[in-house]
Enzyme design. Sequence first.
Site, PDB file in Angstrom:
ATOM      1  N   THR A  52       0.818  -1.146  -0.032  1.00 14.85           N
ATOM      2  CA  THR A  52      -0.087  -0.158   0.066  1.00 14.85           C
ATOM      3  C   THR A  52       0.922   1.164   0.073  1.00 14.85           C
ATOM      4  OG1 THR A  52      -1.625  -1.304   1.450  1.00 14.85           O
ATOM      5  CG2 THR A  52      -1.842   1.442   1.270  1.00 14.85           C
ATOM      6  N   THR A  53       1.913   1.443   1.053  1.00 10.56           N
ATOM      7  CA  THR A  53       2.643   2.373   1.273  1.00 10.56           C
ATOM      8  C   THR A  53       3.511   2.767  -0.111  1.00 10.56           C
ATOM      9  OG1 THR A  53       2.787   1.826   3.585  1.00 10.56           O
ATOM     10  CG2 THR A  53       4.641   3.405   2.613  1.00 10.56           C
ATOM     11  N   TYR A 144      -2.229 -10.674   2.647  1.00 12.74           N
ATOM     12  CA  TYR A 144      -2.108  -9.431   3.413  1.00 12.74           C
ATOM     13  C   TYR A 144      -3.593  -8.806   3.433  1.00 12.74           C
ATOM     14  CZ  TYR A 144      -1.237  -4.400   2.861  1.00 12.74           C
ATOM     15  OH  TYR A 144      -0.931  -2.707   2.953  1.00 12.74           O
ATOM     16  N   LYS A 174       0.001 -10.798   6.787  1.00 11.29           N
ATOM     17  CA  LYS A 174       0.170  -9.352   7.562  1.00 11.29           C
ATOM     18  C   LYS A 174      -1.380  -8.781   7.466  1.00 11.29           C
ATOM     19  CE  LYS A 174       0.800  -4.851   5.392  1.00 11.29           C
ATOM     20  NZ  LYS A 174       0.180  -4.366   6.707  1.00 11.29           N
ATOM     21  N   SER A 176      -3.552  -5.819   8.519  1.00 13.35           N
ATOM     22  CA  SER A 176      -3.790  -4.676   8.884  1.00 13.35           C
ATOM     23  C   SER A 176      -5.080  -4.361   9.102  1.00 13.35           C
ATOM     24  CB  SER A 176      -3.381  -3.863   7.500  1.00 13.35           C
ATOM     25  OG  SER A 176      -1.844  -3.911   7.400  1.00 13.35           O
ATOM     26  N   GLY A 199      -0.339  -4.843  11.347  1.00 16.73           N
ATOM     27  CA  GLY A 199      -0.069  -3.637  10.305  1.00 16.73           C
ATOM     28  C   GLY A 199      -0.809  -2.458  10.879  1.00 16.73           C
ATOM     29  N   GLU A 202      -0.450   2.187  15.003  1.00 19.04           N
ATOM     30  CA  GLU A 202      -0.806   2.768  16.383  1.00 19.04           C
ATOM     31  C   GLU A 202      -1.373   2.032  17.286  1.00 19.04           C
ATOM     32  OE1 GLU A 202      -1.668   2.653  13.111  1.00 19.04           O
ATOM     33  OE2 GLU A 202      -3.221   3.994  12.557  1.00 19.04           O
ATOM     34  N   SER A 218       4.044   1.258   7.800  1.00 22.19           N
ATOM     35  CA  SER A 218       4.876   2.594   7.054  1.00 22.19           C
ATOM     36  C   SER A 218       5.704   3.318   8.106  1.00 22.19           C
ATOM     37  CB  SER A 218       3.688   3.637   6.385  1.00 22.19           C
ATOM     38  OG  SER A 218       2.775   3.991   7.214  1.00 22.19           O
TER      39      SER A 218
END
Length: 307
Positions: A52-53, A144, A174, A176, A199, A202, A218
Site C-alpha cells: 500500500t505504502t 495481506y 500481514k 492490517s 499492520g 498505532e 509505514s
Amino acid sequence: MDPLAVKNLTGLVAATFTPLNPQGEINLSVIGPYIDYLIEKQGVNSIFVNGTTGESMSLSVEERKTLANDWCKKAKGKMDHVIIHVGCMSLKDSQELAIHAAQIGADGIAVISPSFFKPRSAEVLRTFLQEVASVAPSLPFYYYHIPAITGVNVLVRDLLEDIEKVIPSFRGVKFSGSDLMDFGQCVSYSQPKWSFLYGMDEQLIAALAMGANGAVGSTYNYIGSNMNELISAFEKGDIAKARTIQFKMQELLSFAMKLGFDLGVNKQLMSVVSGLCLGPPRLPVMQCSDAHALSIAEKLRRLFPEH
Ligand SMILES: CC(=O)N[C@H](C=O)[C@@H](O)[C@H](O)[C@H](O)CO
Ligand SMILES: CC(=O)C(=O)O
C-alpha cells in the site's frame, strides 16, 4: 537453499515508499541509500516492497518488476527478508509478478485480496490466493489483510482453515485490520512456521499482547528505532515503557491525522525525516506541501528527541 526452510519472519518490517522523480517516473537511485538508512538509522532489517505504502496499485506491472528487482538486488546480503507484494486485480498479473519474484530471489511474496470484484467468501479468496501461490511454490507466501482499503472483510481465521493443504508454501499473514479477536484466533491457530505480522502501527502493543510475531508498517520507515524499543520493552515485560512509546506514537499520528494524514503526507514526511528524495506520490494520491510535512516532522522530533 530451499527458501521455504528459512527462518520465520519476525520483528519490524518497513513497508517501503516508492521513490519517484519530479516527473513521476520511478527513481531507482534512491533505493540503495534507502536500504542503508533503514538498517543504520532505524534498525529495521526487513522490507515489504510494492505494498500500500509503495503505491503498488498505481504502478504498472513492468514498473513493479523493475522496483522488485532493484530492491532485492540492493538488499542482498544486507537485509534479512525482502517480501514482495504481488497482489493485483488480475489473477494473471499477480501470477506474472509471483513468478518474477521467484526469479529475482525474493524471500517471500504477499497477496492482497482483489477488491474491484470482491471474493464473496473466505473459500473463494483462499482459491484466488492458491492460484497465485501455485506458480511460485518455492516462495514463502503471506496473505495481506487490509479490509479498510479492500472492503473484503472475511475473517482471516476462516481463511486459514486447512490453508496449508491448498497452499503448502503458506507462512503467515500481514494483518492490517483492527479486529483483534480475529487476530487472536489466528495466532491461537498458528503453526510453527507461520508468522502473524500486525499492520496498524498505532496499536502494535495490543497485537503484541495477542501474540504478534512482528509488524509491517509505514511508520517503521521513520520511527522504526523507537518502535524497536517498544518491542524490546514489551519482550522484557516492561509494559509501562512499551505503553509510553506507543502513546507518543499515537500522539504523533493523531496530530498528523488532524492535518489530514494520507499517503502523500506520509511519503513527504519520510523524505523530510530521512533526507532521502522520495519525490511526489502518483495520482490520485496528492502531493503534500513542505510546510505540512515539516510541522509533523517537528512534532516527531519533539516527541522522539533522538531524531
Ligand atoms: C493504510 C496503511 O497504509 N496502513 C499501513 C500498513 O498497513 C500502516 O502502516 C499505516 O500507515 C499506519 O498504521 C498509520 O496509520
Ligand atoms: C503497511 C503495509 O504493509 C503496506 O503499506 O503495504
